[in-house]
Design a protein around this motif. Structure first.
Motif, PDB file in Angstrom:
ATOM      1  N   ASP A  72     -59.979  44.336 -78.099  1.00  0.00           N
ATOM      2  CA  ASP A  72     -59.828  45.021 -79.578  1.00  0.00           C
ATOM      3  C   ASP A  72     -60.831  43.856 -79.738  1.00  0.00           C
ATOM      4  O   ASP A  72     -61.547  43.092 -79.183  1.00  0.00           O
ATOM      5  N   THR A  73     -61.869  44.615 -81.287  1.00  0.00           N
ATOM      6  CA  THR A  73     -61.988  44.100 -82.030  1.00  0.00           C
ATOM      7  C   THR A  73     -61.536  43.123 -83.469  1.00  0.00           C
ATOM      8  O   THR A  73     -61.301  43.900 -83.623  1.00  0.00           O
ATOM      9  N   LEU A  74     -62.275  41.919 -83.304  1.00  0.00           N
ATOM     10  CA  LEU A  74     -61.451  40.966 -84.358  1.00  0.00           C
ATOM     11  C   LEU A  74     -62.126  41.181 -85.231  1.00  0.00           C
ATOM     12  O   LEU A  74     -61.943  40.838 -86.447  1.00  0.00           O
ATOM     13  N   ALA A  75     -63.694  41.139 -85.438  1.00  0.00           N
ATOM     14  CA  ALA A  75     -64.638  40.966 -85.940  1.00  0.00           C
ATOM     15  C   ALA A  75     -66.047  40.869 -86.167  1.00  0.00           C
ATOM     16  O   ALA A  75     -66.385  41.612 -84.952  1.00  0.00           O
ATOM     17  N   ARG A  76     -66.671  41.832 -87.887  1.00  0.00           N
ATOM     18  CA  ARG A  76     -67.874  41.598 -86.559  1.00  0.00           C
ATOM     19  C   ARG A  76     -69.063  40.731 -87.600  1.00  0.00           C
ATOM     20  O   ARG A  76     -68.676  41.084 -89.000  1.00  0.00           O
ATOM     21  N   THR A  77     -70.300  40.585 -87.348  1.00  0.00           N
ATOM     22  CA  THR A  77     -71.170  40.054 -87.933  1.00  0.00           C
ATOM     23  C   THR A  77     -71.644  40.891 -89.545  1.00  0.00           C
ATOM     24  O   THR A  77     -71.137  41.375 -89.515  1.00  0.00           O
ATOM     25  N   ALA A  78     -72.042  40.021 -90.640  1.00  0.00           N
ATOM     26  CA  ALA A  78     -71.891  40.717 -91.384  1.00  0.00           C
ATOM     27  C   ALA A  78     -73.023  41.605 -92.240  1.00  0.00           C
ATOM     28  O   ALA A  78     -73.422  42.767 -92.654  1.00  0.00           O
ATOM     29  N   ILE A  79     -74.286  41.030 -91.155  1.00  0.00           N
ATOM     30  CA  ILE A  79     -75.131  41.555 -90.706  1.00  0.00           C
ATOM     31  C   ILE A  79     -75.981  41.617 -89.882  1.00  0.00           C
ATOM     32  O   ILE A  79     -75.085  41.750 -88.787  1.00  0.00           O
ATOM     33  N   THR A 121     -93.504  28.568 -84.023  1.00  0.00           N
ATOM     34  CA  THR A 121     -94.176  27.129 -84.364  1.00  0.00           C
ATOM     35  C   THR A 121     -92.366  26.718 -84.673  1.00  0.00           C
ATOM     36  O   THR A 121     -91.985  25.405 -84.569  1.00  0.00           O
ATOM     37  N   SER A 122     -91.351  27.778 -85.253  1.00  0.00           N
ATOM     38  CA  SER A 122     -90.041  27.368 -85.580  1.00  0.00           C
ATOM     39  C   SER A 122     -89.022  28.664 -85.192  1.00  0.00           C
ATOM     40  O   SER A 122     -89.433  29.657 -84.539  1.00  0.00           O
ATOM     41  N   SER A 123     -88.514  28.448 -85.664  1.00  0.00           N
ATOM     42  CA  SER A 123     -86.746  28.477 -85.020  1.00  0.00           C
ATOM     43  C   SER A 123     -86.303  29.496 -86.372  1.00  0.00           C
ATOM     44  O   SER A 123     -85.365  28.277 -86.488  1.00  0.00           O
ATOM     45  N   ALA A 124     -85.260  30.605 -86.100  1.00  0.00           N
ATOM     46  CA  ALA A 124     -84.504  30.927 -87.078  1.00  0.00           C
ATOM     47  C   ALA A 124     -82.902  30.652 -86.944  1.00  0.00           C
ATOM     48  O   ALA A 124     -82.944  32.049 -85.335  1.00  0.00           O
ATOM     49  N   PHE A 125     -82.043  30.977 -87.705  1.00  0.00           N
ATOM     50  CA  PHE A 125     -80.752  31.011 -87.122  1.00  0.00           C
ATOM     51  C   PHE A 125     -79.602  31.498 -88.547  1.00  0.00           C
ATOM     52  O   PHE A 125     -79.949  30.929 -89.471  1.00  0.00           O
ATOM     53  N   THR A 126     -78.675  32.080 -87.982  1.00  0.00           N
ATOM     54  CA  THR A 126     -78.023  32.999 -89.091  1.00  0.00           C
ATOM     55  C   THR A 126     -76.347  32.043 -88.792  1.00  0.00           C
ATOM     56  O   THR A 126     -75.760  32.642 -87.376  1.00  0.00           O
ATOM     57  N   VAL A 127     -76.208  31.831 -89.402  1.00  0.00           N
ATOM     58  CA  VAL A 127     -74.753  30.876 -88.956  1.00  0.00           C
ATOM     59  C   VAL A 127     -73.722  31.452 -89.638  1.00  0.00           C
ATOM     60  O   VAL A 127     -73.266  31.822 -90.662  1.00  0.00           O
ATOM     61  N   PHE A 128     -71.923  32.869 -89.082  1.00  0.00           N
ATOM     62  CA  PHE A 128     -71.421  32.826 -89.331  1.00  0.00           C
ATOM     63  C   PHE A 128     -69.919  31.948 -89.253  1.00  0.00           C
ATOM     64  O   PHE A 128     -69.923  31.619 -88.292  1.00  0.00           O
ATOM     65  N   ASP A 129     -68.735  32.757 -89.675  1.00  0.00           N
ATOM     66  CA  ASP A 129     -67.288  31.851 -89.575  1.00  0.00           C
ATOM     67  C   ASP A 129     -66.839  32.851 -88.967  1.00  0.00           C
ATOM     68  O   ASP A 129     -67.541  33.807 -87.960  1.00  0.00           O
ATOM     69  N   GLU A 130     -65.254  32.578 -87.795  1.00  0.00           N
ATOM     70  CA  GLU A 130     -65.154  33.047 -86.712  1.00  0.00           C
ATOM     71  C   GLU A 130     -64.575  34.816 -87.748  1.00  0.00           C
ATOM     72  O   GLU A 130     -64.248  35.572 -86.699  1.00  0.00           O
ATOM     73  N   ARG A 131     -64.685  35.160 -88.754  1.00  0.00           N
ATOM     74  CA  ARG A 131     -64.449  36.177 -89.408  1.00  0.00           C
ATOM     75  C   ARG A 131     -65.943  36.729 -89.345  1.00  0.00           C
ATOM     76  O   ARG A 131     -65.924  38.502 -89.968  1.00  0.00           O
ATOM     77  N   GLY A 132     -67.139  36.164 -89.290  1.00  0.00           N
ATOM     78  CA  GLY A 132     -68.233  37.508 -89.189  1.00  0.00           C
ATOM     79  C   GLY A 132     -69.528  37.122 -90.528  1.00  0.00           C
ATOM     80  O   GLY A 132     -69.710  37.695 -91.235  1.00  0.00           O
ATOM     81  N   ALA A 133     -68.253  36.521 -91.452  1.00  0.00           N
ATOM     82  CA  ALA A 133     -69.473  36.219 -92.849  1.00  0.00           C
ATOM     83  C   ALA A 133     -69.972  35.100 -92.916  1.00  0.00           C
ATOM     84  O   ALA A 133     -69.891  34.168 -91.934  1.00  0.00           O
ATOM     85  N   VAL A 134     -71.526  35.324 -93.575  1.00  0.00           N
ATOM     86  CA  VAL A 134     -72.397  34.415 -93.378  1.00  0.00           C
ATOM     87  C   VAL A 134     -72.210  33.250 -94.294  1.00  0.00           C
ATOM     88  O   VAL A 134     -71.882  33.057 -94.967  1.00  0.00           O
TER      89      VAL A 134
END
Length: 207
Positions: free
Chosen positions: A80-87, A152-165
């Motif tokens: 079952d799909t519980l959530a998806r990332t918002a972006i 020379t840098s690294s980017a991350f996007t962080v989400f909550d358990e609902r997939g919200a940024v």
């Protein structure tokens, strides 16, 4: 591929087939080279890997197909799909020069074998925008962005358990996405690689 769930006591608690997340992305292509009686090797086609699968610390897991653009949170067993990332994380274009040089390196490595299934026409012109997935001690999902080889840098996007940024952060280091990331609150520890491929641990505080 199949993952086995292991309890803290070391017992097997079921298994999970590598999930094909609902992204429409094809699995990575694999090639094989062999010299009968002497040796063989297999590998994934360049630029076809990415995504990943990681437990969410709440009994389920996040996953992204190898060339997917979105991360999904799925329930164990039921799919079952519980959530998806918002972006979404769109594919990145591979330059003609980088593609040709990468193909040349693969063909050089395989030249010592008598047969090979490697087909240069199958090497794509894009790579996944998702380098790796991590879940921190607070249960947040960290999606590592694929970076250019010269970055020379690294980017991350962080989400909550609902997939919200929750936020996006860029570290002034080449974070090795094949090694663990550890985070709690505003503190983050990552493994960084310098110009000589020496790995070191770095601790940052998010502002």
């Amino acid at each position: 591929a199949k993952y086995r769930r292991i309890t803290q006591a070391g017992a097997v608690a079921g298994s999970l087939e590598y999930p094909e997340c609902p992204s429409g992305a094809a699995p990575p292509l694999v090639f094989r080279a062999e010299t009968p009686g002497e040796g063989a090797t297999t590998g994934s086609y360049p630029f076809t890997t990415g995504g990943g699968v990681v437990a969410d610390r709440r009994g389920h897991f996040w996953c992204a197909a190898a060339r997917g653009t979105r991360v999904a949170r799925l329930a164990y067993g039921k799919r079952d799909t519980l959530a998806r990332t918002a972006i979404e994380f769109p594919a990145l274009t591979v330059s003609a020069a980088e593609r040709e040089e990468t193909i040349r390196q693969v063909e050089t490595r395989l030249a010592k074998y008598s047969t090979s299934t490697f087909d240069r026409s199958k090497v794509p012109t894009t790579r996944s925008g998702i380098a790796a997935l991590f879940v921190d001690l607070d249960g947040r999902l960290w999606v590592a962005h694929t970076r250019a080889e010269s970055a020379t840098s690294s980017a991350f996007t962080v989400f909550d358990e609902r997939g919200a940024v929750l936020f996006r952060v860029t570290f002034p280091a080449r974070v090795n996405s094949n090694l663990p990331l550890l985070a709690r609150g505003d503190d983050v520890i990552v493994a960084a690689t310098d110009a000589d491929d020496v790995v070191s641990l770095r601790k940052y505080r998010i502002r």
